[in-house]
Design a protein around this motif. Structure first.
Motif, PDB file in Angstrom:
ATOM      1  N   GLN A  90       0.835  -1.197   0.000  1.00 46.41           N
ATOM      2  CA  GLN A  90       0.000   0.000   0.000  1.00 46.41           C
ATOM      3  C   GLN A  90       0.868   1.245   0.000  1.00 46.41           C
ATOM      4  O   GLN A  90       0.575   2.215  -0.702  1.00 46.41           O
ATOM      5  N   SER A 105     -12.900   6.240  -5.093  1.00 46.83           N
ATOM      6  CA  SER A 105     -12.351   4.990  -5.610  1.00 46.83           C
ATOM      7  C   SER A 105     -11.180   5.267  -6.554  1.00 46.83           C
ATOM      8  O   SER A 105     -10.909   6.401  -6.919  1.00 46.83           O
ATOM      9  N   GLU A 146      -8.682   2.595  -1.613  1.00 48.71           N
ATOM     10  CA  GLU A 146      -8.915   1.151  -1.690  1.00 48.71           C
ATOM     11  C   GLU A 146     -10.240   0.757  -1.034  1.00 48.71           C
ATOM     12  O   GLU A 146     -10.860  -0.215  -1.429  1.00 48.71           O
ATOM     13  N   ASP A 147     -10.638   1.519  -0.029  1.00 48.27           N
ATOM     14  CA  ASP A 147     -11.881   1.239   0.678  1.00 48.27           C
ATOM     15  C   ASP A 147     -12.893   2.331   0.325  1.00 48.27           C
ATOM     16  O   ASP A 147     -13.348   3.081   1.175  1.00 48.27           O
ATOM     17  N   TRP A 156      -4.319   6.676   0.170  1.00 50.97           N
ATOM     18  CA  TRP A 156      -4.408   5.479  -0.682  1.00 50.97           C
ATOM     19  C   TRP A 156      -5.324   4.437  -0.050  1.00 50.97           C
ATOM     20  O   TRP A 156      -6.131   3.820  -0.721  1.00 50.97           O
ATOM     21  N   GLN A 157      -5.199   4.251   1.250  1.00 47.24           N
ATOM     22  CA  GLN A 157      -6.051   3.283   1.938  1.00 47.24           C
ATOM     23  C   GLN A 157      -7.525   3.655   1.795  1.00 47.24           C
ATOM     24  O   GLN A 157      -8.374   2.788   1.616  1.00 47.24           O
ATOM     25  N   TRP A 201      -6.367   2.117 -11.952  1.00 43.30           N
ATOM     26  CA  TRP A 201      -6.780   0.716 -12.029  1.00 43.30           C
ATOM     27  C   TRP A 201      -6.076   0.006 -13.182  1.00 43.30           C
ATOM     28  O   TRP A 201      -5.555  -1.093 -13.034  1.00 43.30           O
TER      29      TRP A 201
END
Length: 59
Positions: free
Chosen positions: A7, A33, A25-26, A21-22, A39
């Motif tokens: 990460q 997103s 991801e969530d 960044w976390q 992606w």
């Protein structure tokens, strides 16, 4: 994980803080997103892009 990046490494590569960044991801919590470009690059790095593959530069 499939791209071989932590990460922290992803955050650095894309110019985010680790917590930023976390949150990406969530996305369910933050609504931020991954972008299509982020992606697709991760898919390329993982060797899982449906249309393209990276090739090592031999120069």
């Amino acid at each position: 994980m499939d791209a071989g990046l932590t990460q922290r490494a992803c955050a650095e590569r894309f110019g985010y803080s680790l917590t930023g960044w976390q949150k990406k991801e969530d996305a369910g919590l933050s609504g931020r997103s991954l972008s299509v470009g982020e992606w697709e690059l991760l898919l390329l790095l993982a060797g899982q892009h449906p249309n393209f593959a990276l090739q090592r530069n031999t120069k």
